[in-house]
Write a protein that holds these residues in place. Sequence first.
Motif, PDB file in Angstrom:
ATOM      1  N   UNK A 161      12.860  -1.758  -2.668  1.00 47.66           N
ATOM      2  CA  UNK A 161      14.214  -1.995  -3.164  1.00 47.66           C
ATOM      3  C   UNK A 161      14.156  -2.361  -4.639  1.00 47.66           C
ATOM      4  N   UNK A 162      14.800  -3.460  -4.990  1.00 49.50           N
ATOM      5  CA  UNK A 162      14.855  -3.892  -6.377  1.00 49.50           C
ATOM      6  C   UNK A 162      13.468  -4.317  -6.877  1.00 49.50           C
ATOM      7  N   UNK A 163      13.167  -4.010  -8.103  1.00 49.76           N
ATOM      8  CA  UNK A 163      11.902  -4.458  -8.701  1.00 49.76           C
ATOM      9  C   UNK A 163      12.226  -5.359  -9.891  1.00 49.76           C
TER      10      UNK A 163
ATOM     11  N   UNK B 116      13.425   2.912  -3.488  1.00 51.55           N
ATOM     12  CA  UNK B 116      13.635   3.956  -2.486  1.00 51.55           C
ATOM     13  C   UNK B 116      12.352   4.529  -1.918  1.00 51.55           C
ATOM     14  N   UNK B 117      11.234   4.237  -2.574  1.00 50.76           N
ATOM     15  CA  UNK B 117       9.947   4.778  -2.143  1.00 50.76           C
ATOM     16  C   UNK B 117       9.506   4.177  -0.803  1.00 50.76           C
TER      17      UNK B 117
ATOM     18  N   UNK C 274       0.866  -1.184   0.000  1.00 52.49           N
ATOM     19  CA  UNK C 274       0.000   0.000   0.000  1.00 52.49           C
ATOM     20  C   UNK C 274       0.897   1.226   0.000  1.00 52.49           C
ATOM     21  N   UNK C 275       0.524   2.229  -0.807  1.00 50.01           N
ATOM     22  CA  UNK C 275       1.367   3.429  -0.891  1.00 50.01           C
ATOM     23  C   UNK C 275       1.178   4.293   0.358  1.00 50.01           C
ATOM     24  N   UNK C 276      -0.043   4.370   0.869  1.00 47.95           N
ATOM     25  CA  UNK C 276      -0.286   5.100   2.108  1.00 47.95           C
ATOM     26  C   UNK C 276      -0.719   4.137   3.194  1.00 47.95           C
ATOM     27  N   UNK C 277      -0.712   4.576   4.470  1.00 51.25           N
ATOM     28  CA  UNK C 277      -1.120   3.672   5.542  1.00 51.25           C
ATOM     29  C   UNK C 277      -2.591   3.343   5.379  1.00 51.25           C
TER      30      UNK C 277
END
Lengths: 366, 223
Positions: free
Chosen positions: A310-312, A349-350, A292-295
Motif C-alpha cells: 500500500x502506502x510507502x 499495488x505490488x 520478499x518479492x517472491x515466495x
Amino acid sequence: MSAERLSLDIALSRKTFSLKVSEDVALAGVTAVFGPSGSGKTTLLKAIVGLEAGAEGRISLGETVWQDSVAGVFVPAHRRAVSYVFQDARLFNHLDVQGNLDFAAKRARKAGRSPDVDAAIAAFGIGELLERRAVSLSGGESRRVALARAVLSCPDLMLLDEPLTGLDRAARREILPFLKGLPEHSGCPVLYVSHDLEEVAALASGIVVMDVGRVLANGPVAEIGRSLDLGPLSEGAGPASLIEARVTRVDGDSGLMALEAGGETLLLPSVPGARDGERLRLFIDARDVAIAVGRPGPMSIRNVLPARVGRIISSDTAADALVDLSIGSQLIRAQITRHALSELQLEAGQQVFALMKSVRLAGDFR
Amino acid sequence: MPDLGPVFLSLHLAAVTTAILLVIGVPLAYWLATTQARVKPVVEAVTALPLVLPPTVIGFYLLILMNPSAPLGAAWVSLTGGTLSFSFSGLVFASAIYSLPFMVQPLQSAFEAVGRGPMEAAATLRASRLDAIRNVLLPQSARGILTACVLTFAHTIGEFGVVLMVGGNIPERTRVISIAIYEHVESVEYAEAHILSAGLLVFSFVTLVGVYALNRSYRLRVS
C-alpha cells in the motif's frame, strides 16, 4: 453494562498549553484516551472528574450534566458519580487496606448505592492484604487496592490515569486481567488514559486519540487503528501494527494455535485458555516484518503471508522506510531500510510476501 | 518551698490557650496551606510577627487594645462586668496572640506535607471538603497537630514579657510561673527561684526532646 454517551465541550488554556475538546464519546467497556505525554489526556480526565477548576464548557454523562459554564453549573467532584484511579494509587496511608475500601463503600452507601465489599475483595484478589498498611504494599498490590476502592465508590464512570505506569513487566501482567474485568466488576464504563499502544490494544474497545490538547480521532479501536497511524503517538515504541484475528485451531501437541486474519492463517504459540472462535488482538512490531518479492524457500519463520503493498513512507533524511501491507482486510506495517526499498523496487499495488518474525498477543508483556 | 499557685495557673493558662488556638489554628493553617490568594504572604507575615517582635511591643499594643476605654476593652466590660487587662481572661487573649505562630506554622507544614493528592482522592470517592479534612487531612497530619499543640503549650508557659505587661502580678489571677520567678529573684529568694526555674528548665527540655523525637520534619521555620 450499558453504552453511555459522554459529551464533552471544554476548553482550558494555560501559559504553555491549551486544551480544546468538543467530542461525543460512546462509552462501552473500556475506552482508551491515547496520546503522547503532554497531549492533555490527564487534564481532560481531571476536567471530567471535576478537579480542574480552569476548564470551561460543558460536560455531561448521559442525561446528567456535570458542568455547564454558560448556565453556571459546576457539580463538585464529590457529587459526581465518577471515580478516579490515580497513577500513583493515592491510597490513604493512615488507614489499612480494609479502611481504604470502607472509606469508599461507606460514602457510596450514603449516596444510595449498594457497594459489595466482599465481592470487590474477591474480584481483585486482595483478601490477604486487608490488614496491611497502605505504605507497606507493593506497586501491583496498591494498584489493585486502588481499583477495588474505586469500584466500591459505585460510580457511573471510572477514570483510570495510566494505572500500569511505573510497574515492572511482571506487575503489569498481574494487573492487566483486573483491568480487563473492570467494566464487569464495576458495572460501568471505563475511560483509560495511556500512552502505550499495546496496553490500549489489550484493553480497549474504543479509543480517543489526542495530541497537543486536541482530539485527533474517536471511535472503535480497530477502525481508528486502520485509518490513523498510531505508532508515532505511542511513546517508547516504534512503528507497530495492531490486527484482529480469530482463533481457528488450538494444537496441544505443537503448542501452537492457528488464527485467521484477513483471510490468511497465522501460527502463534498458544496461550492458556485460548478457545476456538475467540477474537484476539495481535501486536506486530514493524521492525519484525520483512518483505520478499517472491515466495521464499524453506525457512524458520512460520508466518509468511501474501500481501499487497500500500502506502510507502520514505524520506531522504531517514535510513528506514515504512511500507503498508494489506493482508486481506487487515493492514500491517513493515519497517525496512531505504536501501532495500530501492533494490526491491517496491511500488503501491505490488504483490509481495510479508515475513513476520514475531507476532504476539497485545498486552502479553513477555 | 515556693507557693505552687503560679505553677497551676501557668498550666491552666497554657491548656486554655492551646485549646483556643487549636480551634483557630486549624482553619487558618488549612487556608494558608491551600490558598493561592495574593494576600497569603501578608497573612503569613502577620501570623509570624510574634516570633520577631519584642514582647514589650505586643504587650504595649495589647494593653491599649484591652483598655476599658478602647472598643474591645469596653465591649468586654459591658459583656462580663470585669476589665480584660489584668485578668486571667486578658492573659488568655494575650497568650493566644503571641503563641499563634507556634500553633499555625507546624499545622501549615503538616497540611502542606499531606498535599493535594489524598484530598483529591477523597473527593473522587464522594467525600465533601469537610469530610475529607476530618477523615483524611487531620488523621494524616496527626503528628504535626501534636507537635503544634505541644509547642504552643510550652511556649505559653514560658512567656514572660507580654504577661507582665498585660497581666501584672496578681496572685491567683495573673501571677504565672515566669512572673513568680521574677518576683522571687527581685526579693532575693533564690532558693524558691531555683526550684521554679529548674522545674521550668527540665519541663521545657523534656518537652522539646519529645517534639523532636516525635518528628523532625515539622520544626518551626522562622524561629
